[in-house]
Design a protein around this motif. Sequence first.
Motif, mmCIF file in Angstrom:
data_model
loop_
_atom_site.group_PDB
_atom_site.id
_atom_site.type_symbol
_atom_site.label_atom_id
_atom_site.label_comp_id
_atom_site.label_asym_id
_atom_site.label_seq_id
_atom_site.Cartn_x
_atom_site.Cartn_y
_atom_site.Cartn_z
ATOM 1 N N GLY A 204 0.830 -1.196 0.000
ATOM 2 C CA GLY A 204 0.000 0.000 0.000
ATOM 3 C C GLY A 204 0.863 1.243 0.000
ATOM 4 N N PRO A 205 0.272 2.394 -0.298
ATOM 5 C CA PRO A 205 1.048 3.630 -0.465
ATOM 6 C C PRO A 205 1.870 4.021 0.758
ATOM 7 C CG PRO A 205 -1.183 3.903 -1.315
ATOM 8 C CD PRO A 205 -1.153 2.582 -0.607
ATOM 9 N N ASP A 206 1.287 3.908 1.961
ATOM 10 C CA ASP A 206 2.009 4.321 3.163
ATOM 11 C C ASP A 206 3.235 3.452 3.401
ATOM 12 O OD1 ASP A 206 0.224 6.351 3.665
ATOM 13 O OD2 ASP A 206 -1.018 5.159 5.030
ATOM 14 N N VAL A 207 3.054 2.147 3.230
ATOM 15 C CA VAL A 207 4.171 1.215 3.428
ATOM 16 C C VAL A 207 5.230 1.425 2.363
ATOM 17 C CG1 VAL A 207 4.847 -1.209 3.406
ATOM 18 C CG2 VAL A 207 2.793 -0.497 4.641
ATOM 19 N N GLU A 208 4.811 1.561 1.118
ATOM 20 C CA GLU A 208 5.773 1.770 0.031
ATOM 21 C C GLU A 208 6.568 3.060 0.240
ATOM 22 O OE1 GLU A 208 3.492 1.625 -3.511
ATOM 23 O OE2 GLU A 208 2.989 -0.517 -3.298
#
Length: 236
Positions: free
Chosen positions: A8-12
């Motif tokens: 997901g965007p936050d993890v990436e």
Amino acid sequence: MRGPAASGPDVEEAVESAFTSLRLDDELFSTWKPDSLVSRVRRGEVALQDSGPLLLEVAELCDEARRRTRGAFSAWLPGRDGIPEFDPTGLVKGWAVQRAFHALTARLAAVGSHDLLISAGGDVVLGCARTDTPDWVVAVEDPRDRSRALLTLRMRAGAVATSGTAARGQHIINPDSGRPAAGLLSATVVGPDMLWADVYATAAFVDGSESAAWWGPNTDFVGFLVNDDGTTATID
């Protein structure tokens, strides 16, 4: 990385930030890049005391490492014409990876509970924030046959670092002689953090069984040595 929100965007974004941090540290500390700050210090263009907070932090840690290992680890190695040159390579990788690991762990805590493992050049730092996952399994290769495992470790937190000749040949220098260290095929250290596991692995590769003389205070670390004749020893 393991967890329900392992993508997901936050993890990436958090992972990319960790890689950026490691790339910036490489730009600063590489002895192979002529325009790095460390290279400029080595050429005498910048005085070490004027090199900035990160390089000074690493230099102070290198001094502490020398004291802890009674000189088996040193950031001052014989260079051109035998004149000592500042080379923090033996410490800075573990320092940089540990920094990135702590920063990534903190950022991921805001988006969910994750287990995290970072492998850097065969050295590993890991942690488990979850309680419903199995242990991480870390295999340490046999320096006599890199297709085989010398050790298999089950861990939920900590670091594993190995110094040896199997991957890069005789690249570890004995600070006393200025020559490649001899007597071991590998030294692996397991402990609570990557920085000191990496330092102690380098120093143990230099000192071999003599490492026991300075190992006493390192009660949270265990060393596994493989001698040139294939025999093994443990230091704890």
